[in-house]
Design an enzyme around this catalytic site. Sequence first.
Site, PDB file in Angstrom:
ATOM      1  N   LEU A  86       0.766  -0.956  -0.069  1.00 13.44           N
ATOM      2  CA  LEU A  86       0.187  -0.058   0.034  1.00 13.44           C
ATOM      3  C   LEU A  86       0.915   1.172  -0.022  1.00 13.44           C
ATOM      4  O   LEU A  86       1.753   1.201   0.713  1.00 13.44           O
ATOM      5  CB  LEU A  86      -1.057  -0.010   1.250  1.00 13.44           C
ATOM      6  CG  LEU A  86      -2.182  -0.666   1.294  1.00 13.44           C
ATOM      7  CD1 LEU A  86      -2.878  -0.590   2.631  1.00 13.44           C
ATOM      8  CD2 LEU A  86      -3.169  -0.047   0.181  1.00 13.44           C
ATOM      9  N   ASP A  87       0.482   2.192  -0.663  1.00 17.10           N
ATOM     10  CA  ASP A  87       1.254   3.669  -0.782  1.00 17.10           C
ATOM     11  C   ASP A  87       1.425   4.131   0.609  1.00 17.10           C
ATOM     12  O   ASP A  87       0.313   3.888   1.343  1.00 17.10           O
ATOM     13  CB  ASP A  87       1.003   4.477  -2.014  1.00 17.10           C
ATOM     14  CG  ASP A  87       0.961   4.080  -3.207  1.00 17.10           C
ATOM     15  OD1 ASP A  87       2.066   3.228  -3.353  1.00 17.10           O
ATOM     16  OD2 ASP A  87       0.473   4.509  -4.344  1.00 17.10           O
TER      17      ASP A  87
END
Length: 316
Positions: A49-50
Amino acid sequence: MNAPRTRVQRRPVHGVLLLDKPLGFSSNDALQKAKWLLRAEKGGHTGTLDPLATGVLPLCFGAATKFSQLHLDADKTYETTVRLGVTTTTADAEGEIVQQRPVACSLGQVVEVLDRFMGPIAQLPPMHSALKKDGKALYEYARAGVTVERQPRHVVIHELELLDAQLQGDAPHLRLRVQCSKGTYIRTLGEDIGDALGCGGHLVALRRVATGPFEAAQCITLAELEALPEDQRLARVLLCEALLPQHTRVTLSEQDAGRFLSGMRRRGAWPDADAAAVFGDQPHALLGTAHVKAGELIPSRLLSPIEIQQILETQP
């Protein structure tokens, strides 16, 4: 004079922690923090996930890492906010502004455009991504000011729901709920929707609310995990078989279980199955995964006897 640092005594931990990743943490940062809090020897995450994104991040420890690849292929669900009228270098709020345009679309046009992005679509991976070319992540090229050729990726948007639309004012935006196949770039989706509306856009918020069978309501934050007494933290780790909810269950006798664990095929009156979760009967424990063909149970991923013993010792 600085006091000597206390060395963390690691221990075998086997299972899945459903983490609600905080804003600003990379997936690896979150993994390392959770690993430290659990004092786990070995761990990994099931897809990144960023740092901009929050939400469901299953973390696999010990024997569960053997099945993490299965979860990388799972569908994902996101809720995101797309700021309209502004395009950035990274397609999110962390990039520099490239272009600003007026927002002149109607709600009807928004709905029509969203319909275009339903189903199978092709996406050009963003330069600011971890996808590798010639052994180097694309974001490394981007930071050096280099744009490289990329091949479109084919993904599927299963659902694209408009949660809210604000088309007037200083910060026009869309709030969307997206259910999609693995490999979908939500930043690219938001940017492409903005372009299709004629005004451009970029992501200002992104939250993963579900991945495979796991939902945000099941997750724990790092702060909540840290606040727990140490002996209660392990209680938040699900058994390895939580990663195998769609697998056909097969239970073996003690004798067959031992042979299965040595990699031998077993015969029985089982129906054909592409994916099976195999358990021992006495004691009841996950042995690994397999598939069944013509009454033959064929091993694929196996736990070691040591891992099984450690899991049994830590179960209530």
